[in-house]
Design an enzyme around this catalytic site. Structure first.
Site, short mmCIF file in Angstrom:
data_model
loop_
_atom_site.label_atom_id
_atom_site.label_comp_id
_atom_site.label_asym_id
_atom_site.label_seq_id
_atom_site.Cartn_x
_atom_site.Cartn_y
_atom_site.Cartn_z
N LYS A 56 41.47 30.68 37.03
CA LYS A 56 42.06 30.44 35.70
C LYS A 56 43.43 29.76 35.77
CE LYS A 56 39.18 32.64 32.77
NZ LYS A 56 38.62 32.07 31.54
N SER A 81 42.44 39.61 27.57
CA SER A 81 42.75 40.87 28.23
C SER A 81 42.62 40.70 29.73
CB SER A 81 41.81 41.96 27.74
OG SER A 81 40.48 41.53 27.91
N GLY A 211 24.36 39.90 29.24
CA GLY A 211 25.01 38.98 28.30
C GLY A 211 24.53 37.57 28.55
N ASP A 213 23.74 35.09 26.71
CA ASP A 213 23.85 34.15 25.60
C ASP A 213 23.85 32.70 26.09
OD1 ASP A 213 26.58 35.10 26.54
OD2 ASP A 213 27.11 33.27 25.46
N SER A 307 34.75 33.26 41.94
CA SER A 307 35.72 32.87 40.91
C SER A 307 37.00 33.67 40.87
CB SER A 307 35.05 32.90 39.53
OG SER A 307 34.54 34.19 39.27
#
Lengths: 323, 323
Positions: A56, A81, A211, A213, A307
Site C-alpha cells: 500500500k 482501518s 467474499g 464479489d 502483499s
C-alpha cells in the site's frame, strides 16, 4: 456505459520513478522446497517486506507526491482501518503533508498507535451508525483536504503496479501470476504491468471465498456489492470493486479465483516454517490459489505476489495453533 | 601450548567459491525503524533465509565438497540435534554422499523428519547414558565414515566465514559487528573475514547469559567447560568452545557479550512485527547485544548477523505470548 480514462503502464513507469529511493525494492524470493513440491519455478514478490509492511505504501506515496503546493499545505484525508491508513500517514510524513486518518472507534489500539506513530491525526467514527465516506468527503470539503481512497484512484493503481513491474524485471518471463484481490488496486496495477511486460502471462486475482464479489463481478460483467465478508483475510474484506479497478480487471485479467480461510492459515504456516516470513492472511491469497492449481502449473514459471505482513503477532500465533 | 594450524581468510575465499550456486547469497536487510531507534545504520545479514534455515549449510557443504572419492563413497557421519544435522544431511544429498546422523532418542520428531527428509539416515542414542562423540567415532572407524563435527573443524569454520564476507561486500565498511556464539564456528569464521576485510571493525561474539563459557574462556585465556545451560537459545547450548575456534576468537575478537532469554524473545517479537522475519532465539543474540549497547553505537555503521530461523512455529507462538 460512459468512458472513463484508465491509468496506463506509462503511469506505472512514472510512479516507479516517483517512489524510487522511498519505497523498498522488495526481494523476489525462491524456495527449493516449493519448487520441488510444484515441479515448477515459483517466484515470491515479498511486499510484506515493503515499508510499513505492505504494498500500500507504493500507491499512497505515488498519489501524495503528485499533490500541488496548495494540496500539500491543506493536507490529505484517508479512511481505512488497515494498511492504507498507515501508508497514507507515512507517505504524508515523508512529504511534509498533514494527514487526517478516519478510523473506526473500535479499531485495534495497535493500528491506531501505528498510524499516530507515523504522524497521522486519527479521527474516529462509529462504523455502525456513521458513514465514513461521507465524513471523509465532509472533512475534505470543509478543510480543503484531498481525499485519497484506498484503491479506486488512478495514482494509487499506478503506484501498486510498480511491484509487479519489479517482479518481471527480476524474474524474467512468467507463465502465470497470482495476485491478492480486495478492492482491486493491486490487481489492476499488476494488470497494467503484466500486459505491458509479459502479454502472454496468465494473470489471476485471488480473493477470499467468503467474499467473492470480484469473481462474481468479473463473470457477470457488473460490479457486485456484498456485505462485509467473514474471513481472516482482513485486507480483502471489501464490499465491491471500484469503477477504475473493475474496468482494468475485466479487460486484462484472465480469471478470479478464491481461497478458503483454512488454506490461508496453511500457507501462513508454510511461509513461516519454510521461508521464515511473517505474512498476513490476505498476503497468502495468491500462494493459496497457486497451490490448488499445482497440477496445471507443472513445469511453468510462476509469480506469487505476497502483499503484506501486518498481522498482530499474538493473532499470528493463535492462527498457527489452529492451522 | 603446542601450535595448531588455523584456517585463514584464503580458506574462506576458497569456501565461497565452493558454495557458490549451492548456498543462497542471503539478503542484507535494513529497517528505517531500527535505524531511527539506534540513530545509526544497522545491516542485518539474514541467514535465517539460508537453505535449511541457518548458516550451518555453508560450513557443512564446504567440508563435504572437499571429500576425496573414497570419502564420498564411504559416507559422512555427524552428531547434532539441531541445524548441523540438517546441514550435513542436505549437503550430503546434494553431493551424492551417504549421510548418517546421530540424534538423541528424544529429539523432536519434526527435526528427525526434516533430517530424514533431506535423505539422512538417522541413528538414535540415549543422551543420558550414551556418549554421542564415542558412538560417532566408533561408526566412523567401523564403516570408514568421515566425521564432521559441528564447529571445531577448519572447513566448517571457513564455510561459516562466507556469510560475513558477503555482508562486508554488500554493506561496505562497518564500525561494529555482532555475531551469535555457541561453539564458535560462526564467530571464528566471521573473525577471519572481518580481520581481512575490515581490520578496524569491532567484532563481538554474543552468547546466552546462562551459558557464558565463551566469555569466561575469552577473558581467562583457557577453555572453560560448563554443564548444558538452561536457555531458549538452543543453538548456543554448547558446553565449551573448540580448540580451533577458541584460538581464532581469542586472537581476533574484541569481546564476548551476553544476552538474557527475555531480551531474545523481545528481539524475536520485534523482528517478526517490524521486519516480518521468523528468527530462532539463538539468531537474535547479536541483535539483542547491539540493542543494549545502543548508546555507544550512535552514528555508527553496525552489522548484525541473524544466524537462523529454525524454531517450531507453535513454540514461536508460545514464546511470543510471553514476550
Amino acid at each position: 456505459m460512459s468512458t472513463i480514462a484508465l491509468p496506463t503502464y506509462e503511469d506505472v513507469q512514472a510512479a516507479a520513478r516517483r517512489i524510487e529511493g522511498h519505497a523498498h525494492r522488495t526481494p523476489v524470493m525462491t524456495s527449493r522446497t516449493v519448487n520441488e513440491a510444484f515441479e515448477a519455478d515459483v517466484f515470491f514478490k515479498c511486499e510484506n517486506l515493503q515499508r510499513m509492511g505492505a504494498f500500500k505504501f507504493r500507491g499512497a506515496f505515488n498519489a501524495l507526491s503528485k499533490f500541488s503546493e496548495a494540496q500539500r499545505k491543506a493536507g490529505v484525508v484517508a479512511f481505512s482501518s488497515g494498511n492504507h491508513a498507515q501508508a497514507v500517514a507515512l507517505s504524508a510524513r515523508l512529504l511534509g503533508i498533514p494527514a487526517t486518518i478516519l478510523m473506526p472507534l473500535d479499531a485495534p489500539a495497535a493500528k491506531m498507535d501505528a498510524t499516530r506513530g507515523y504522524g497521522g491525526r486519527v479521527v474516529t467514527y462509529d462504523r455502525y451508525t456513521e458513514d465514513r465516506e461521507q465524513i471523509g468527503q465532509d472533512l475534505a470539503r470543509e478543510h480543503g483536504l484531498t481525499l485519497i481512497p484506498p484503491y479506486d484512484h488512478e495514482d494509487v493503481i499506478a503506484g501498486q503496479g510498480t511491484a509487479v513491474k519489479e517482479l518481471f524485471e527480476e524474474a524474467g518471463e512468467l507463465d502465470a501470476l497470482f495476485v491478492p484481490l480486495g478492492g482491486g488496486g493491486l490487481l489492476s496495477g499488476s494488470a497494467l504491468s503484466t500486459r505491458a511486460l509479459a502479454p502472454g502471462c496468465k494473470l489471476y486475482g485471488v480473493e477470499p471465498e467468503a467474499g467473492n464479489d470480484g469473481q462474481r463481478s468479473f463473470r457477470s460483467g457488473e460490479i457486485v456489492h456484498i456485505d462485509t465478508p467473514q474471513t481472516i483475510a482482513d485486507g480483502a474484506q471489501t464490499q465491491h470493486l471500484g469503477l477504475l479497478t473493475f474496468a482494468i480487471i475485466r479487460r486484462d485479467v484472465d480469471d478470479i479465483l478464491t481461497a478458503r480461510d483454512e488454506e490461508l492459515t496453511a500457507c501462513m504456516r508454510f511461509l513461516a516454517e519454510r521461508m521464515k516470513l511473517v505474512v498476513e492472511p490476505t498476503g497468502c491469497l495468491g500462494f493459496a490459489a497457486a497451490r490448488s492449481m499445482k497440477q496445471q502449473l507443472r513445469g511453468k514459471r510462476i509469480g506469487v505476489l505476497v502483499s503484506g505482513g501486518n498481522v498482530d503477532i499474538d493473532r499470528f500465533g493463535a492462527l498457527m495453533r489452529n492451522a
